[in-house]
Design a protein around this motif. Structure first.
Motif, PDB file in Angstrom:
ATOM      1  N   ALA A  10      -5.397   3.815   4.689  1.00  0.00           N
ATOM      2  CA  ALA A  10      -4.766   2.826   3.810  1.00  0.00           C
ATOM      3  C   ALA A  10      -5.133   3.087   2.356  1.00  0.00           C
ATOM      4  O   ALA A  10      -4.276   3.009   1.466  1.00  0.00           O
ATOM      5  N   GLN A  11      -6.393   3.419   2.098  1.00  0.00           N
ATOM      6  CA  GLN A  11      -6.827   3.670   0.720  1.00  0.00           C
ATOM      7  C   GLN A  11      -6.183   4.923   0.143  1.00  0.00           C
ATOM      8  O   GLN A  11      -5.761   4.936  -1.022  1.00  0.00           O
ATOM      9  N   GLN A  40     -14.295   7.614  -2.813  1.00  0.00           N
ATOM     10  CA  GLN A  40     -14.971   8.185  -1.643  1.00  0.00           C
ATOM     11  C   GLN A  40     -14.000   8.883  -0.704  1.00  0.00           C
ATOM     12  O   GLN A  40     -14.306   9.940  -0.154  1.00  0.00           O
ATOM     13  N   VAL A  41     -12.817   8.302  -0.520  1.00  0.00           N
ATOM     14  CA  VAL A  41     -11.890   8.850   0.471  1.00  0.00           C
ATOM     15  C   VAL A  41     -11.387  10.240   0.080  1.00  0.00           C
ATOM     16  O   VAL A  41     -10.927  11.000   0.942  1.00  0.00           O
ATOM     17  N   GLU A  42     -11.483  10.591  -1.193  1.00  0.00           N
ATOM     18  CA  GLU A  42     -10.999  11.899  -1.621  1.00  0.00           C
ATOM     19  C   GLU A  42     -11.866  13.037  -1.105  1.00  0.00           C
ATOM     20  O   GLU A  42     -11.464  14.201  -1.167  1.00  0.00           O
ATOM     21  N   ARG A  43     -13.049  12.719  -0.598  1.00  0.00           N
ATOM     22  CA  ARG A  43     -13.893  13.763  -0.022  1.00  0.00           C
ATOM     23  C   ARG A  43     -13.258  14.365   1.237  1.00  0.00           C
ATOM     24  O   ARG A  43     -13.627  15.460   1.665  1.00  0.00           O
ATOM     25  N   ASN A  52      -3.867   5.106  -3.131  1.00  0.00           N
ATOM     26  CA  ASN A  52      -4.150   6.045  -4.218  1.00  0.00           C
ATOM     27  C   ASN A  52      -2.917   6.856  -4.590  1.00  0.00           C
ATOM     28  O   ASN A  52      -2.590   7.029  -5.767  1.00  0.00           O
ATOM     29  N   ARG A  53      -2.234   7.385  -3.578  1.00  0.00           N
ATOM     30  CA  ARG A  53      -1.085   8.253  -3.845  1.00  0.00           C
ATOM     31  C   ARG A  53       0.085   7.475  -4.449  1.00  0.00           C
ATOM     32  O   ARG A  53       0.794   7.973  -5.322  1.00  0.00           O
ATOM     33  N   LEU A  54       0.286   6.249  -3.994  1.00  0.00           N
ATOM     34  CA  LEU A  54       1.375   5.438  -4.536  1.00  0.00           C
ATOM     35  C   LEU A  54       1.064   4.980  -5.956  1.00  0.00           C
ATOM     36  O   LEU A  54       1.946   4.983  -6.832  1.00  0.00           O
ATOM     37  N   GLU A  55      -0.183   4.599  -6.215  1.00  0.00           N
ATOM     38  CA  GLU A  55      -0.552   4.181  -7.568  1.00  0.00           C
ATOM     39  C   GLU A  55      -0.455   5.335  -8.551  1.00  0.00           C
ATOM     40  O   GLU A  55      -0.135   5.130  -9.732  1.00  0.00           O
ATOM     41  N   LEU A  79      -0.397  -2.140  -0.315  1.00  0.00           N
ATOM     42  CA  LEU A  79       0.652  -1.259   0.207  1.00  0.00           C
ATOM     43  C   LEU A  79       2.000  -1.973   0.243  1.00  0.00           C
ATOM     44  O   LEU A  79       3.034  -1.387  -0.085  1.00  0.00           O
ATOM     45  N   ASN A  80       1.981  -3.228   0.636  1.00  0.00           N
ATOM     46  CA  ASN A  80       3.222  -3.980   0.711  1.00  0.00           C
ATOM     47  C   ASN A  80       3.855  -4.112  -0.671  1.00  0.00           C
ATOM     48  O   ASN A  80       5.068  -3.932  -0.841  1.00  0.00           O
TER      49      ASN A  80
END
Length: 285
Positions: free
Chosen positions: A258-259, A20-23, A263-266, A61-62
């Motif tokens: 945060a999401q 959803q956040v990619e919208r 996403n970018r780190l994963e 994130l941690n």
């Protein structure tokens, strides 16, 4: 134009929040009209759910930061921009604080000093870019040189216009050298800003946050929105995207940011480094 992903036809309750956040991501070359990006979420999370979600994301994130440090192949640069009271400090307090403080640094960019003005506009910024293995957060950034500089007429138009290309080239250089760049525009409404400014006037614990200069920038709201639209249009390539985050709802804003960072780190698909070759056969007694 508001970006719609391919899952738009699926009932939104079935779309994972990570998708959803990619919208909110601004596609390369998109025409940006902020009126098309509501500052209130279309599907606000209940407070309890938002808090649980943020707690889980902070743990992720941690862990991802530790992996980032261990591999040492990439750095992460988080850029926070937005009008006064949009929540830049709040994001740092509630989202970025999930990182181990030994592995991240926050940099703020205010009025340039005489020394900084004696160099090109990116000089002071480049010096604050995080090294590999680290996370850097810019509370305001190099974009001030196409925002406040433009709105207040601090340099001629030909000067600030050529800065878009300089920023694109600068960010491309960083990305080519392993810096993951994620930029957030905290999209607050003028009405919500008014309410938050009133809170600062009325709440003694908030008095220290109030600055008369906030009202000066507020009076130029439309000019700032035009400047932000131009920056979002000109500088959102795949390697350094902008996200226009609804910022009227603080809990939702924090969960989205945060999401996106998770996403970018994963997406880096990092793996724990193996033991050094010279450690084979070592016995510790």
């Amino acid at each position: 134009m508001v970006f719609q992903d391919e899952s738009a036809a699926i009932p939104k309750e079935k779309v994972p929040f990570a998708e959803q956040v990619e919208r909110y991501r601004v596609p390369p070359g998109a025409r940006v009209t902020l009126a098309d990006y509501p500052p209130d979420p279309s599907e606000p999370l209940k407070r309890g759910r938002a808090q649980k979600l943020l707690k889980r994301l902070r743990k992720q994130l941690n862990s991802l930061q530790e992996l980032l440090y261990a591999t040492g192949d990439h750095a992460v640069l988080v850029v926070l921009q937005g009008m006064d009271t949009s929540g830049k400090d709040g994001v740092i307090k509630r989202v970025v604080s999930a990182f181990n403080p030994q592995g991240f640094e926050v940099s703020g960019f205010k009025v340039p000093t005489p020394e900084e003005l004696a160099h090109d506009f990116l000089w002071r910024v480049h010096a604050r870019v995080p090294r590999r293995g680290m996370v850097g957060v810019f509370n305001r950034s190099h974009y001030e040189d196409v925002l406040v500089v433009r709105v207040d007429g601090l340099v001629p138009e030909p000067v600030w216009r050529q800065r878009y290309a300089a920023i694109r080239e600068f960010e491309a250089l960083l990305a080519a050298n392993g810096v993951v760049i994620v930029k957030f525009f905290l999209n607050i409404s003028k009405e919500e800003q008014a309410a938050r400014l009133r809170d600062r006037l009325e709440d003694p614990t908030e008095h220290w946050k109030f600055r008369s200069g906030d009202l000066s920038a507020r009076a130029k709201w439309d000019a700032y929105m035009a400047a932000y639209e131009a920056a979002l249009e000109e500088c959102s390539p795949p390697e350094a995207p902008w996200y226009v985050v609804p910022a009227n709802n603080k809990a939702y804003r924090d969960a989205v940011i945060a999401q996106v960072l998770v996403n970018r780190l994963e997406a880096l698909q990092m793996e724990w480094p193996p033991l050094p070759a010279d450690s084979s056969g070592i016995v510790i007694e």
